[in-house]
Design a protein around this motif. Sequence first.
Motif, PDB file in Angstrom:
ATOM      1  N   LEU A   1       0.867  -1.376   0.091  1.00 51.00           N
ATOM      2  CA  LEU A   1      -0.009   0.045   0.062  1.00 51.00           C
ATOM      3  C   LEU A   1       0.690   1.395  -0.089  1.00 51.00           C
ATOM      4  N   THR A   2       2.137   1.134   0.427  1.00 50.67           N
ATOM      5  CA  THR A   2       2.829   2.241   0.515  1.00 50.67           C
ATOM      6  C   THR A   2       4.218   2.057  -0.324  1.00 50.67           C
ATOM      7  N   PRO A   3       4.866   2.929  -0.794  1.00 48.36           N
ATOM      8  CA  PRO A   3       6.388   2.619  -1.567  1.00 48.36           C
ATOM      9  C   PRO A   3       7.295   2.472  -0.570  1.00 48.36           C
ATOM     10  N   ARG A   4       8.388   2.009  -0.906  1.00 53.53           N
ATOM     11  CA  ARG A   4       9.703   1.714  -0.106  1.00 53.53           C
ATOM     12  C   ARG A   4      10.609   2.986  -0.137  1.00 53.53           C
ATOM     13  N   MET A   5       9.750   4.254   0.300  1.00 50.54           N
ATOM     14  CA  MET A   5      10.329   5.429   0.192  1.00 50.54           C
ATOM     15  C   MET A   5      10.227   5.905   1.555  1.00 50.54           C
ATOM     16  N   SER A   6      11.080   6.989   2.137  1.00 48.41           N
ATOM     17  CA  SER A   6      10.740   7.520   3.400  1.00 48.41           C
ATOM     18  C   SER A   6       9.642   8.440   3.309  1.00 48.41           C
ATOM     19  N   ALA A   7       9.163   8.776   4.567  1.00 50.76           N
ATOM     20  CA  ALA A   7       7.931   9.840   4.666  1.00 50.76           C
ATOM     21  C   ALA A   7       8.484  11.243   3.879  1.00 50.76           C
ATOM     22  N   GLU A   8       9.643  11.512   4.170  1.00 52.04           N
ATOM     23  CA  GLU A   8      10.402  12.860   3.502  1.00 52.04           C
ATOM     24  C   GLU A   8      10.307  12.679   2.197  1.00 52.04           C
ATOM     25  N   GLN A   9      10.741  11.496   1.387  1.00 51.45           N
ATOM     26  CA  GLN A   9      10.830  11.371   0.176  1.00 51.45           C
ATOM     27  C   GLN A   9       9.295  11.392  -0.372  1.00 51.45           C
ATOM     28  N   ILE A  10       8.526  10.837   0.025  1.00 55.39           N
ATOM     29  CA  ILE A  10       7.010  11.143  -0.588  1.00 55.39           C
ATOM     30  C   ILE A  10       6.491  12.315  -0.400  1.00 55.39           C
ATOM     31  N   ALA A  11       6.886  12.988   0.670  1.00 50.03           N
ATOM     32  CA  ALA A  11       6.384  14.259   0.912  1.00 50.03           C
ATOM     33  C   ALA A  11       7.029  15.181  -0.241  1.00 50.03           C
ATOM     34  N   ASN A  12       8.278  15.243  -0.275  1.00 44.46           N
ATOM     35  CA  ASN A  12       8.907  15.812  -1.305  1.00 44.46           C
ATOM     36  C   ASN A  12       8.441  15.743  -2.764  1.00 44.46           C
ATOM     37  N   SER A  13       8.317  14.329  -3.186  1.00 36.12           N
ATOM     38  CA  SER A  13       7.577  14.203  -4.502  1.00 36.12           C
ATOM     39  C   SER A  13       6.435  14.794  -4.812  1.00 36.12           C
ATOM     40  N   ASN A  14       5.461  14.773  -3.548  1.00 36.85           N
ATOM     41  CA  ASN A  14       4.239  15.361  -3.718  1.00 36.85           C
ATOM     42  C   ASN A  14       4.206  16.777  -3.899  1.00 36.85           C
ATOM     43  N   ILE A  15       5.310  17.580  -3.094  1.00 40.66           N
ATOM     44  CA  ILE A  15       5.561  19.028  -3.164  1.00 40.66           C
ATOM     45  C   ILE A  15       5.893  19.301  -4.672  1.00 40.66           C
ATOM     46  N   GLU A  16       6.833  18.342  -5.032  1.00 34.99           N
ATOM     47  CA  GLU A  16       7.452  18.562  -6.529  1.00 34.99           C
ATOM     48  C   GLU A  16       6.316  18.341  -7.375  1.00 34.99           C
ATOM     49  N   VAL A  17       5.121  17.748  -7.431  1.00 38.17           N
ATOM     50  CA  VAL A  17       4.087  17.511  -8.329  1.00 38.17           C
ATOM     51  C   VAL A  17       3.450  19.175  -8.054  1.00 38.17           C
ATOM     52  N   GLY A  18       3.139  19.573  -7.172  1.00 41.04           N
ATOM     53  CA  GLY A  18       2.332  20.845  -6.961  1.00 41.04           C
ATOM     54  C   GLY A  18       3.187  22.052  -7.729  1.00 41.04           C
ATOM     55  N   ARG A  19       4.311  21.930  -7.653  1.00 39.58           N
ATOM     56  CA  ARG A  19       5.168  22.884  -8.493  1.00 39.58           C
ATOM     57  C   ARG A  19       4.925  22.783  -9.924  1.00 39.58           C
ATOM     58  N   ILE A  20       4.944  21.170 -10.443  1.00 40.62           N
ATOM     59  CA  ILE A  20       5.053  21.152 -11.686  1.00 40.62           C
ATOM     60  C   ILE A  20       3.576  21.309 -12.219  1.00 40.62           C
ATOM     61  N   ALA A  21       2.526  21.210 -11.285  1.00 40.71           N
ATOM     62  CA  ALA A  21       1.090  21.506 -11.743  1.00 40.71           C
ATOM     63  C   ALA A  21       0.757  23.047 -11.802  1.00 40.71           C
ATOM     64  N   ARG A  22       1.797  23.986 -11.352  1.00 42.26           N
ATOM     65  CA  ARG A  22       1.397  25.552 -11.465  1.00 42.26           C
ATOM     66  C   ARG A  22       1.098  25.648 -13.214  1.00 42.26           C
ATOM     67  N   GLU A  23      -0.050  26.804 -13.273  1.00 43.50           N
ATOM     68  CA  GLU A  23      -0.345  26.700 -14.453  1.00 43.50           C
ATOM     69  C   GLU A  23       0.804  27.348 -15.429  1.00 43.50           C
ATOM     70  N   ARG A  24       1.813  27.997 -14.984  1.00 41.49           N
ATOM     71  CA  ARG A  24       3.027  28.607 -15.673  1.00 41.49           C
ATOM     72  C   ARG A  24       3.855  27.520 -15.927  1.00 41.49           C
ATOM     73  N   GLU A  25       3.730  26.234 -15.281  1.00 36.40           N
ATOM     74  CA  GLU A  25       4.460  25.125 -15.815  1.00 36.40           C
ATOM     75  C   GLU A  25       4.055  24.007 -16.549  1.00 36.40           C
ATOM     76  N   LEU A  26       2.544  24.001 -16.044  1.00 37.43           N
ATOM     77  CA  LEU A  26       1.722  22.909 -17.063  1.00 37.43           C
ATOM     78  C   LEU A  26       1.168  23.503 -18.051  1.00 37.43           C
ATOM     79  N   GLY A  27       0.729  24.531 -17.873  1.00 32.01           N
ATOM     80  CA  GLY A  27      -0.087  25.172 -19.084  1.00 32.01           C
ATOM     81  C   GLY A  27       0.587  24.864 -20.502  1.00 32.01           C
ATOM     82  N   PRO A  28       1.842  25.421 -20.668  1.00 27.98           N
ATOM     83  CA  PRO A  28       2.467  25.297 -21.816  1.00 27.98           C
ATOM     84  C   PRO A  28       2.807  23.774 -22.337  1.00 27.98           C
ATOM     85  N   VAL A  29       2.885  22.766 -21.175  1.00 24.82           N
ATOM     86  CA  VAL A  29       3.111  21.404 -21.742  1.00 24.82           C
ATOM     87  C   VAL A  29       1.686  21.203 -22.438  1.00 24.82           C
TER      88      VAL A  29
END
Length: 263
Positions: free
Chosen positions: A160-188
């Motif tokens: 049910l969970t990856p073999r990643m630390s809690a910090e790694q999972i949090a960082n990955s979720n936060i990275e998605v938030g940055r990728i999802a920004r209109e100025r980032e994802l819109g042009p894609v």
Amino acid sequence: MTKNNSAWTGMLPVADTALAVTDTGGPGIPVIYLNGHTATQGYWRRVLAELGPGWRHITYDMRARGKSKRSANYSFEANLADVDAVLAARGVDLALPVGWSYGAFVAAHWASRNPDRAIGAVMVDGAQPYDWLDDAIEQRIRKLFGRMRWLLPLLRPTGLTPRMSAEQIANSNIEVGRIARERELGPVLDAITVPARYVLASGASFGSKGDEQEIIRASVTQVVERNPNIKISAKVPSNHGAILKKDFRAVADAVREVGALDR
């Protein structure tokens, strides 16, 4: 379209890791399924069964998920590069990426960056351009996974969970938030030149509050207004976490819709 139509299941070495890959083979359109952030390839089983053997289904577990091995790199770019690694290993030149949640971002980026190789794309309740990440939400994510730190090792044997630390999972979720920004994802998304379809869920998702998720989904309206290649195939009643289980037929229909445009 392909150099190798054989079926195969095994571990594929990639960089410092190895990915668990399943390829049904066959002459059908190759569909590569891209998982949610902590999900495994097994989440797609209902979609695969609904589509049936007329398609070539390629599934795999992302780094540290499912049966895949750990890595020193869990970045979005690393996961995006793994798509190419899997397709190259299976001798597939042209493919239809279908992604759910985190995988939808991967599918959108891959289709946008590879217009000559993408048959199309299907984004399942993900890849919605919206500036939802701010300092408060970033802290909420870190706090949420910090609280789960003790639980993650207990859940890993269940898959049910990856073999990643809690910090790694949090960082990955936060990275998605940055990728999802209109100025980032819109042009894609604006750069996608192949047929692309969204299947959108309803209601909240894990970690969201109130109507946050529905506000984010509303951003897709502007996406389809700007790019005629992208359409909303369905808005389904199930929530984000249950969409592949309860509304797998809508996802399969979107795949069929895109696949039919290639013929």
